[in-house]
Design a protein around this motif. Structure first.
Motif, short mmCIF file in Angstrom:
data_model
loop_
_atom_site.label_atom_id
_atom_site.label_comp_id
_atom_site.label_asym_id
_atom_site.label_seq_id
_atom_site.Cartn_x
_atom_site.Cartn_y
_atom_site.Cartn_z
N TRP A 1 0.83 -1.20 0.00
CA TRP A 1 0.00 0.00 0.00
C TRP A 1 0.87 1.26 0.00
O TRP A 1 0.61 2.20 -0.74
CB TRP A 1 -0.94 0.00 1.20
N ARG A 2 1.91 1.26 0.82
CA ARG A 2 2.76 2.43 0.89
C ARG A 2 3.48 2.67 -0.44
O ARG A 2 3.61 3.81 -0.89
CB ARG A 2 3.78 2.23 2.02
N VAL A 3 3.93 1.60 -1.09
CA VAL A 3 4.59 1.75 -2.39
C VAL A 3 3.62 2.31 -3.42
O VAL A 3 3.98 3.18 -4.23
CB VAL A 3 5.16 0.39 -2.85
N LEU A 4 2.38 1.82 -3.41
CA LEU A 4 1.38 2.33 -4.35
C LEU A 4 1.09 3.81 -4.12
O LEU A 4 0.96 4.58 -5.08
CB LEU A 4 0.09 1.51 -4.24
N VAL A 5 0.98 4.21 -2.85
CA VAL A 5 0.69 5.61 -2.55
C VAL A 5 1.84 6.51 -3.01
O VAL A 5 1.63 7.53 -3.67
CB VAL A 5 0.43 5.79 -1.04
N VAL A 6 3.07 6.11 -2.67
CA VAL A 6 4.22 6.93 -3.03
C VAL A 6 4.46 6.90 -4.54
O VAL A 6 4.72 7.93 -5.17
CB VAL A 6 5.47 6.44 -2.28
N GLY A 7 4.36 5.72 -5.14
CA GLY A 7 4.61 5.60 -6.57
C GLY A 7 3.61 6.36 -7.42
O GLY A 7 3.97 6.93 -8.45
N ALA A 8 2.35 6.32 -7.00
CA ALA A 8 1.31 7.01 -7.77
C ALA A 8 1.17 8.48 -7.39
O ALA A 8 0.40 9.22 -8.02
CB ALA A 8 -0.04 6.31 -7.59
N ASP B 1 -5.31 7.03 5.71
CA ASP B 1 -4.12 6.21 5.52
C ASP B 1 -3.94 5.24 6.69
O ASP B 1 -3.63 4.06 6.49
CB ASP B 1 -2.90 7.12 5.40
N ARG B 2 -4.14 5.73 7.91
CA ARG B 2 -4.03 4.87 9.08
C ARG B 2 -5.08 3.78 9.06
O ARG B 2 -4.82 2.62 9.43
CB ARG B 2 -4.15 5.69 10.37
N LEU C 1 -4.25 -0.16 8.96
CA LEU C 1 -4.78 -1.03 10.01
C LEU C 1 -5.57 -2.19 9.40
O LEU C 1 -5.48 -3.33 9.86
CB LEU C 1 -5.67 -0.23 10.96
N LEU C 2 -6.33 -1.90 8.37
CA LEU C 2 -7.11 -2.94 7.70
C LEU C 2 -6.19 -3.97 7.04
O LEU C 2 -6.40 -5.18 7.17
CB LEU C 2 -8.02 -2.30 6.65
N LEU C 3 -5.14 -3.49 6.35
CA LEU C 3 -4.27 -4.39 5.62
C LEU C 3 -3.36 -5.19 6.55
O LEU C 3 -3.14 -6.38 6.35
CB LEU C 3 -3.42 -3.60 4.63
#
Length: 365
Positions: A230-237, A246-247, A251-253
């Motif tokens: 998820w973090r890679v997708l947020v930063v990459g996109a 975001d939290r 937490l869900l993932l």
């Protein structure tokens, strides 16, 4: 940190991290090849990892921050004179035993011999090759290392920053030969006798704890991988996600998703992935309500509490983990707290006859 200590720290730390990453597949393979996980084979496997990383670290580290000045002069020239270390040693002086011990050239040669002794021993002991075969492997690994240094880590650097030295080839090969000759000593270590993998084994407390550890590692790893993705997708996109959202997603993932997958796994098979890996299965009626209770009192509940955040949830997770570990030693047949709550027993999955969910639990003795 000096050039001697740094590679050692890298080798030990990297070996431990790699062992954690390979923990689950290693346990699964051992249970299917040997029928169990032995302490001595596991220690030897860890030693192989640490030694392999030590060879890499001591021959490549520290990496240069800049090679501009070195490469301006063409880099390090290869040393192709066999026995040059003896000439260097004599230049430094060999007037007595103290000089021999303190001689830098002899120390370097001896270290290169010692570095490859474990390689020769491991190759002969674990692969059942002969002395010649283990020595040849040592020569091949040494040649690969020297070519890596000669080519600047295969052109990663514009020139060689370490010296290609034929004396290192000689020392490494001699070390591998010495290790191969010493390899029979490893056979004296207990717990290495071949075992029939299809023969049922007793349900021990250590085996139950090993299965629980596999569940925790899998859940934690799956949650971390999902959150990292998820973090890679947020930063990459280049997405702008509100902090609260975001939290919530993290937490869900990291928390809810792995626990939910574990619950579905339990409902379909009746046992956790850890129990599958260590070849255990429950005995008792696998009704959905009991499966949910077993999930909440076991790895599922622990993961939810442990990843929910600091505070009371973390304290409850610790208490649940301690209770689960203690109950493995105190309950009948080492079934543990979750199975005790739902009235299940645990048995080796190689025991013929019973299928998970069929029949009542075993009677109390």
């Amino acid at each position: 940190m000096n050039r001697v200590l740094l590679p050692a720290v890298v080798a030990v730390a990297g070996g431990v991290l790699l062992a954690v990453a390979l923990f689950v597949p290693y346990v699964a393979v051992q249970f299917r090849r040997r029928g169990s996980v032995g302490l001595v084979p596991s220690v030897l496997a860890l030693a192989v990892l640490v030694h392999a990383l030590a060879v890499v670290a001591y021959t490549l580290l520290p990496l240069p921050s800049s090679t501009a000045r070195l490469c301006a002069d063409g880099g390090e020239d290869p040393q192709l004179q066999l026995g040059r270390f003896l000439v260097d040693a004599s230049r430094l002086g060999l007037h007595g035993p103290a000089d021999v011990v303190a001689n830098a050239a002899l120390q370097s040669f001896a270290f290169n011999v010692a570095l490859f002794v474990p390689l020769g021993a491991f190759v002969r002991h674990l692969t059942r090759r002969g002395t010649a075969g283990a020595t040849a492997v040592g020569l091949g690994v040494s040649l690969l290392v020297e070519l890596t240094q000669l080519t600047g880590v295969w052109s990663l650097y514009p020139c060689a920053y370490r010296i290609f030295d034929v004396d290192d080839l000689l020392a490494n090969t001699a070390g591998a030969l010495a290790g191969a000759l010493l390899a029979p000593l490893l056979r004296l270590l207990p717990g290495q006798a071949p075992q029939a993998p299809g023969v049922p084994r007793p349900v021990t407390a250590w085996r139950r704890l090993l299965g629980m550890a596999v569940d925790v590692v899998l859940l934690t790893g799956a949650g971390a991988a999902a959150a990292f993705t998820w973090r890679v997708l947020v930063v990459g996109a280049g997405l702008r996600v509100p902090p609260a959202a975001d939290r919530a997603v993290l937490l869900l993932l990291a928390c809810a998703l792995p626990a939910a997958v574990l619950l579905l796994w339990l409902l379909s098979s009746g046992r956790t992935p850890g129990e599958v890996v260590v070849r255990l299965r429950p005995r008792g009626p696998l009704r959905p309500a009991r499966v949910v209770v077993r999930w909440l009192a076991g790895a599922g509940g622990y993961h939810l509490l442990n990843t929910a955040g600091p505070g009371a949830a973390s304290t409850l997770a610790t208490a649940l983990a301690v209770a689960a570990a203690v109950s493995v030693w105190t309950t009948r047949g080492h079934r543990g707290l979750p199975h005790r709550l739902v009235g299940w027993d645990v048995q080796d999955d190689r025991v013929p006859g019973d299928v998970p969910g069929d029949g009542p639990p075993a009677p109390r003795r």
